[in-house]
Design an enzyme around this catalytic site. Structure first.
Site, PDB file in Angstrom:
ATOM      1  N   ASP A 196       0.870  -1.176   0.000  1.00  0.00           N
ATOM      2  CA  ASP A 196       0.000   0.000   0.000  1.00  0.00           C
ATOM      3  C   ASP A 196       0.908   1.227   0.000  1.00  0.00           C
ATOM      4  O   ASP A 196       2.069   1.172   0.410  1.00  0.00           O
ATOM      5  CB  ASP A 196      -0.962  -0.011   1.184  1.00  0.00           C
ATOM      6  CG  ASP A 196      -2.100   0.990   1.002  1.00  0.00           C
ATOM      7  OD1 ASP A 196      -2.142   1.672  -0.041  1.00  0.00           O
ATOM      8  OD2 ASP A 196      -2.949   1.104   1.908  1.00  0.00           O
ATOM      9  N   SER A 197       0.367   2.359  -0.450  1.00  0.00           N
ATOM     10  CA  SER A 197       1.179   3.521  -0.787  1.00  0.00           C
ATOM     11  C   SER A 197       1.446   4.473   0.363  1.00  0.00           C
ATOM     12  O   SER A 197       2.234   5.400   0.232  1.00  0.00           O
ATOM     13  CB  SER A 197       0.444   4.305  -1.866  1.00  0.00           C
ATOM     14  OG  SER A 197      -0.854   4.645  -1.387  1.00  0.00           O
ATOM     15  N   GLY A 198       0.767   4.289   1.473  1.00  0.00           N
ATOM     16  CA  GLY A 198       0.860   5.296   2.526  1.00  0.00           C
ATOM     17  C   GLY A 198      -0.264   6.304   2.424  1.00  0.00           C
ATOM     18  O   GLY A 198      -0.431   7.154   3.290  1.00  0.00           O
ATOM     19  N   GLY A 199      -1.059   6.217   1.372  1.00  0.00           N
ATOM     20  CA  GLY A 199      -2.185   7.126   1.158  1.00  0.00           C
ATOM     21  C   GLY A 199      -3.256   6.998   2.234  1.00  0.00           C
ATOM     22  O   GLY A 199      -4.147   7.821   2.338  1.00  0.00           O
ATOM     23  N   PHE A 200      -3.166   5.962   3.010  1.00  0.00           N
ATOM     24  CA  PHE A 200      -4.106   5.786   4.117  1.00  0.00           C
ATOM     25  C   PHE A 200      -3.424   6.141   5.435  1.00  0.00           C
ATOM     26  O   PHE A 200      -3.938   6.930   6.218  1.00  0.00           O
ATOM     27  CB  PHE A 200      -4.607   4.337   4.128  1.00  0.00           C
ATOM     28  CG  PHE A 200      -5.619   4.055   5.177  1.00  0.00           C
ATOM     29  CD1 PHE A 200      -6.867   4.660   5.147  1.00  0.00           C
ATOM     30  CD2 PHE A 200      -5.343   3.163   6.197  1.00  0.00           C
ATOM     31  CE1 PHE A 200      -7.822   4.402   6.129  1.00  0.00           C
ATOM     32  CE2 PHE A 200      -6.294   2.887   7.174  1.00  0.00           C
ATOM     33  CZ  PHE A 200      -7.524   3.508   7.138  1.00  0.00           C
ATOM     34  N   ASP A 219      -2.697   8.077  -2.950  1.00  0.00           N
ATOM     35  CA  ASP A 219      -4.024   8.698  -2.985  1.00  0.00           C
ATOM     36  C   ASP A 219      -4.296   9.401  -1.658  1.00  0.00           C
ATOM     37  O   ASP A 219      -3.510   9.306  -0.726  1.00  0.00           O
ATOM     38  CB  ASP A 219      -5.091   7.608  -3.197  1.00  0.00           C
ATOM     39  CG  ASP A 219      -5.074   6.580  -2.071  1.00  0.00           C
ATOM     40  OD1 ASP A 219      -3.983   6.314  -1.517  1.00  0.00           O
ATOM     41  OD2 ASP A 219      -6.133   6.046  -1.726  1.00  0.00           O
ATOM     42  N   GLN A 268     -11.505   7.074  -5.530  1.00  0.00           N
ATOM     43  CA  GLN A 268     -11.982   7.702  -4.290  1.00  0.00           C
ATOM     44  C   GLN A 268     -13.316   8.403  -4.584  1.00  0.00           C
ATOM     45  O   GLN A 268     -13.984   8.055  -5.546  1.00  0.00           O
ATOM     46  CB  GLN A 268     -10.916   8.675  -3.753  1.00  0.00           C
ATOM     47  CG  GLN A 268      -9.637   7.988  -3.235  1.00  0.00           C
ATOM     48  CD  GLN A 268      -9.831   7.278  -1.893  1.00  0.00           C
ATOM     49  OE1 GLN A 268     -10.853   7.423  -1.210  1.00  0.00           O
ATOM     50  NE2 GLN A 268      -8.822   6.475  -1.500  1.00  0.00           N
ATOM     51  N   GLY A 313     -11.265   4.547   0.253  1.00  0.00           N
ATOM     52  CA  GLY A 313     -12.154   5.473   0.934  1.00  0.00           C
ATOM     53  C   GLY A 313     -13.407   4.844   1.512  1.00  0.00           C
ATOM     54  O   GLY A 313     -14.341   5.563   1.881  1.00  0.00           O
ATOM     55  N   ASP A 324      -8.029  -6.736   1.874  1.00  0.00           N
ATOM     56  CA  ASP A 324      -7.014  -6.841   2.922  1.00  0.00           C
ATOM     57  C   ASP A 324      -7.592  -6.200   4.161  1.00  0.00           C
ATOM     58  O   ASP A 324      -8.482  -5.344   4.065  1.00  0.00           O
ATOM     59  CB  ASP A 324      -5.742  -6.059   2.552  1.00  0.00           C
ATOM     60  CG  ASP A 324      -5.915  -4.568   2.807  1.00  0.00           C
ATOM     61  OD1 ASP A 324      -6.556  -3.898   1.967  1.00  0.00           O
ATOM     62  OD2 ASP A 324      -5.474  -4.071   3.857  1.00  0.00           O
ATOM     63  N   CYS A 338     -13.515 -27.038  12.493  1.00  0.00           N
ATOM     64  CA  CYS A 338     -12.440 -26.319  11.799  1.00  0.00           C
ATOM     65  C   CYS A 338     -11.239 -27.256  11.687  1.00  0.00           C
ATOM     66  O   CYS A 338     -10.848 -27.901  12.663  1.00  0.00           O
ATOM     67  CB  CYS A 338     -12.060 -25.049  12.567  1.00  0.00           C
ATOM     68  SG  CYS A 338     -10.647 -24.173  11.822  1.00  0.00           S
ATOM     69  N   CYS A 361      -8.153 -26.419  11.047  1.00  0.00           N
ATOM     70  CA  CYS A 361      -6.851 -25.765  11.209  1.00  0.00           C
ATOM     71  C   CYS A 361      -6.037 -26.445  12.307  1.00  0.00           C
ATOM     72  O   CYS A 361      -6.578 -27.130  13.179  1.00  0.00           O
ATOM     73  CB  CYS A 361      -7.007 -24.268  11.453  1.00  0.00           C
ATOM     74  SG  CYS A 361      -7.175 -23.745  13.167  1.00  0.00           S
ATOM     75  N   CYS A 380      -7.322 -25.639  15.913  1.00  0.00           N
ATOM     76  CA  CYS A 380      -8.566 -26.290  16.341  1.00  0.00           C
ATOM     77  C   CYS A 380      -8.392 -27.807  16.462  1.00  0.00           C
ATOM     78  O   CYS A 380      -9.122 -28.464  17.209  1.00  0.00           O
ATOM     79  CB  CYS A 380      -9.702 -25.932  15.394  1.00  0.00           C
ATOM     80  SG  CYS A 380     -10.163 -24.181  15.556  1.00  0.00           S
ATOM     81  N   HIS A 388      -5.630 -19.272  13.574  1.00  0.00           N
ATOM     82  CA  HIS A 388      -7.009 -19.712  13.296  1.00  0.00           C
ATOM     83  C   HIS A 388      -7.786 -18.659  12.508  1.00  0.00           C
ATOM     84  O   HIS A 388      -8.483 -18.983  11.549  1.00  0.00           O
ATOM     85  CB  HIS A 388      -7.771 -20.048  14.583  1.00  0.00           C
ATOM     86  CG  HIS A 388      -9.252 -20.110  14.357  1.00  0.00           C
ATOM     87  ND1 HIS A 388      -9.896 -21.249  13.901  1.00  0.00           N
ATOM     88  CD2 HIS A 388     -10.208 -19.145  14.412  1.00  0.00           C
ATOM     89  CE1 HIS A 388     -11.182 -20.975  13.715  1.00  0.00           C
ATOM     90  NE2 HIS A 388     -11.395 -19.707  14.010  1.00  0.00           N
TER      91      HIS A 388
HETATM   92  N1  PRF Z   1      -6.306   4.195   0.283  1.00  0.00           N
HETATM   93  C1  PRF Z   1      -5.137   3.512   0.499  1.00  0.00           C
HETATM   94  N2  PRF Z   1      -5.060   2.508   1.393  1.00  0.00           N
HETATM   95  C2  PRF Z   1      -6.166   2.183   2.091  1.00  0.00           C
HETATM   96  C3  PRF Z   1      -7.394   2.837   1.907  1.00  0.00           C
HETATM   97  C4  PRF Z   1      -7.478   3.906   0.960  1.00  0.00           C
HETATM   98  O1  PRF Z   1      -8.505   4.541   0.734  1.00  0.00           O
HETATM   99  C5  PRF Z   1      -8.301   2.237   2.792  1.00  0.00           C
HETATM  100  C6  PRF Z   1      -9.718   2.587   2.973  1.00  0.00           C
HETATM  101  N3  PRF Z   1     -10.424   1.707   3.797  1.00  0.00           N
HETATM  102  C7  PRF Z   1      -7.596   1.248   3.469  1.00  0.00           C
HETATM  103  N4  PRF Z   1      -6.319   1.225   3.040  1.00  0.00           N
HETATM  104  N5  PRF Z   1      -4.059   3.839  -0.194  1.00  0.00           N
HETATM  105 ZN    ZN Z   2      -9.410 -23.277  13.591  1.00  0.00          ZN
END
Ligand code: PRF
Ligand code: ZN
Length: 370
Positions: A93-97, A147, A190, A217, A267, A305, A307, A310, A336
């Site tokens: 992920d880019s850090g945009g969050f 973003d 977004q 978003g 994720d 389960c 796993c 379990c 689990h």
């Molecule tokens: N942008 C980025 N990572 C994210 C989000 C997003 O909007 C979200 C939103 N739930 C989670 N992780 N870059």
């Molecule tokens: Zn389990």
């Protein structure tokens, strides 16, 4: 092209679909859930554990790895795969969050974002160009554009200005991305909770022609019905030949609802985070293993389960570990929870391929809400 999405089957009753996502580190069966390894580790799980539960791809974070240990060190190690000994696909992920979650610690301009480290307060600057530089150094198979994820609620005017800037940043990311042969750059739609902004964002992001598209978003504090409404509006705007990724969503009910609306990738820290405070996820909802009521419960977390946890441990033992803050307790519940979510994804995929996803969805949703 670093990746290729292959659509195998569409559900006749919903927008669910099953496919294959070919990456430089192997093929992912979609729909898929990606365990989160923020700091180049899925907390408590080593790569052997992850392979045992059949994790196909994990997510890591640009913001965190940039601050510690630094992307240059990861690059010197031979990239993130080698650094952490994980040879299957990785998405960063880019850090945009993360950067935008820092609240007062950051300032946004057209050029980028100035922020203070959550670790030592030191000052840093992220731009679309610098983030691509970092993600190129980390070397994940899939990298995300830089973003802005706006808070909920947001006014129309703020959401509009922000989403337009996110589009300009997406263009700059595409321009700055230097390793298109080995790393696929995904664009992020977004637009907050506003349908018309989502439409605009989708059109603009699709116009830039990314090999995969994320819906960002969402799951930022809005009611679940709002998220499903925005998804129903947005996902059909994405062409069928691109993988679709819903960022930051990982509760069992939302995975079922998301897949039904055409999402291929998810994720979330939820399964790993709640495990570390003693909560297990099951087909009939969450079980707070920490509770006193499980002190003498010698049954597994979830009957049936398959796993490792379990098959070998009781709720009573796990509760004991958690109460004593024993590391093994956090690890076993994490194991689990991830096994459960990955099995749920696998079962959804089988149901789509067999043509009975709607039936599967209905019985699974009813059980969770018991
Ligand atoms: N942008 C980025 N990572 C994210 C989000 C997003 O909007 C979200 C939103 N739930 C989670 N992780 N870059
Ligand atoms: Zn389990």
């Amino acid at each position: 092209m670093a990746i290729k999405y292959e659509l195998l089957k569409e559900c006749p009753d919903t927008n669910a679909r099953a496919g294959l996502l070919h990456t430089p580190h192997g093929t992912i069966e979609t729909p898929i859930f990606m365990p989160v390894g923020t700091l180049a580790t899925v907390k408590t799980m080593d790569p052997r554990d992850l392979e045992e539960i059949n994790a196909q791809i994990i997510l890591s974070n640009t913001y965190h790895l940039y601050l510690r240990p630094g992307h240059e060190i990861v690059k010197q190690a031979g990239g993130l795969h080698r650094f952490m000994n994980w040879n299957r696909p990785i998405l960063t992920d880019s850090g945009g969050f993360q950067v935008f979650s820092l609240g007062d610690l950051r300032k946004i301009t057209e050029e980028g974002v100035t922020f203070r480290s959550h670790i030592d307060g030191s000052k840093h600057f992220f731009s679309p160009e610098s983030v691509m530089d970092i993600e190129n150094a980390l070397g994940a198979d899939i990298i995300m554009a830089f973003d802005e994820c706006i808070p909920y609620p947001a006014t129309f005017d703020y959401a509009k200005d922000s989403v337009e800037r996110t589009t300009r940043w997406a263009r700059r990311c595409k321009e700055a991305h230097k390793n298109i042969e080995n790393q696929a750059l995904f664009g992020i739609i977004q637009g907050g909770m506003y349908n018309d902004l989502r439409t605009r964002s989708a059109e603009d992001i699709l116009d830039i022609d990314f090999p995969g598209i994320a819906v960002g978003g969402l799951s930022v504090g809005e009611p679940k019905e709002e998220m499903y409404r925005v998804l129903e509006h947005t996902v059909p705007l994405i062409p069928k030949n691109k993988p679709r990724y819903l960022m930051g969503v990982g509760s069992a009910d939302a995975l079922l609802e998301g897949v039904g609306r055409g999402i291929d990738m998810f994720d979330c820290v939820l399964p790993t985070r709640i495990a570390r405070n003693g909560t297990a996820m099951t087909a009939t909802g969450r079980v707070v293993i920490r509770n006193a009521s499980y002190a003498k419960d010698f049954s597994p977390i979830e009957d049936g389960c398959q796993c490792y946890v379990c098959r070998n441990y009781t709720r009573a033992y796990l509760r004991h570990l958690i109460k004593c803050n024993e590391i093994l307790g956090f690890k076993l519940i994490t194991y689990h929870n991830l096994y459960y979510l990955l099995s749920l994804m696998k079962d959804m995929r089988s149901a789509i391929l067999e043509g009975n996803f709607l039936h599967f969805y209905k019985s699974a949703i009813d059980k969770i809400k018991l």
